[in-house]
Design an enzyme around this catalytic site. Structure first.
Site, PDB file in Angstrom:
ATOM      1  N   CYS A  70     -51.377  27.435  27.638  1.00 24.50           N
ATOM      2  CA  CYS A  70     -50.478  27.456  28.794  1.00 24.50           C
ATOM      3  C   CYS A  70     -51.161  27.010  30.086  1.00 24.50           C
ATOM      4  CB  CYS A  70     -49.844  28.837  28.971  1.00 24.50           C
ATOM      5  SG  CYS A  70     -50.952  30.093  29.623  1.00 24.50           S
ATOM      6  N   HIS A 110     -48.888  37.519  35.291  1.00 21.15           N
ATOM      7  CA  HIS A 110     -47.721  38.130  34.659  1.00 21.15           C
ATOM      8  C   HIS A 110     -47.992  38.377  33.173  1.00 21.15           C
ATOM      9  CE1 HIS A 110     -45.901  36.337  38.278  1.00 21.15           C
ATOM     10  NE2 HIS A 110     -45.102  37.376  38.219  1.00 21.15           N
ATOM     11  N   ASP A 114     -45.062  36.990  24.212  1.00 22.11           N
ATOM     12  CA  ASP A 114     -45.202  35.925  23.208  1.00 22.11           C
ATOM     13  C   ASP A 114     -46.672  35.745  22.817  1.00 22.11           C
ATOM     14  OD1 ASP A 114     -46.288  34.799  25.468  1.00 22.11           O
ATOM     15  OD2 ASP A 114     -44.810  33.189  25.654  1.00 22.11           O
ATOM     16  N   ARG A 122     -49.082  38.534  26.024  1.00 17.06           N
ATOM     17  CA  ARG A 122     -49.902  37.498  26.655  1.00 17.06           C
ATOM     18  C   ARG A 122     -50.019  37.822  28.139  1.00 17.06           C
ATOM     19  NH1 ARG A 122     -48.193  32.367  29.113  1.00 17.06           N
ATOM     20  NH2 ARG A 122     -46.148  32.800  28.243  1.00 17.06           N
TER      21      ARG A 122
END
Ligand code: FE
Length: 137
Positions: A70, A110, A114, A122
């Site tokens: 990410c 945050h 997932d 996460r």
């Protein structure tokens, strides 16, 4: 439970500005977000402990860090639930769970549901809010 008391470390904005770089201040005190794939820790996997850049509180361990793809450092667990505060965040037109340092209320990032086992979580964290330490536990 959310800690409704004042944080243990409670500096003024002016004091934080003196202590932090402009980017660290923007992330931790103004709840900013660093651009993905730019932080110093998103692609960093050495063994150690990540502490709060503001106050040194222990937040994450390298053993729980994983490659999420990410663009931000991602962990599936915290160092200790006693060291962080989770809070509902309705900003930016979304309902998210914000994670903060319990000692100084630094915004860290945050939490999303997932992540990989065993927690399925996460913790998506800004590199700028962290300081890596090679010190073993
Ligand atoms: Fe802190």
């Amino acid at each position: 439970m959310e800690n409704k008391n004042k944080p243990e470390i409670n500096l003024t904005n002016a004091e934080w500005k003196q202590k932090l770089t402009p980017q660290q201040y923007y992330i931790t005190r103004d709840k900013g977000t660093e651009k993905p794939y730019t932080g110093q820790y998103y692609n960093f996997f050495e063994k150690g402990i990540y502490t709060c850049v503001c106050c040194g509180n222990e937040l994450f361990e390298s053993d729980t860090k994983f490659e999420s793809g990410c663009g931000w450092p991602s962990f599936f667990d915290v160092y200790s639930n006693k060291n962080v505060t989770l809070r509902e965040d309705k900003s930016a037109g979304m309902i998210r769970t914000e994670i903060l340092c319990k000692k100084c209320e630094a915004h860290l990032g945050h939490v999303f549901e997932d992540g990989p086992p065993p927690t399925g979580l996460r913790y998506c964290i800004n590199s700028e809010s962290l300081k890596f330490n090679t010190t073993s536990k």
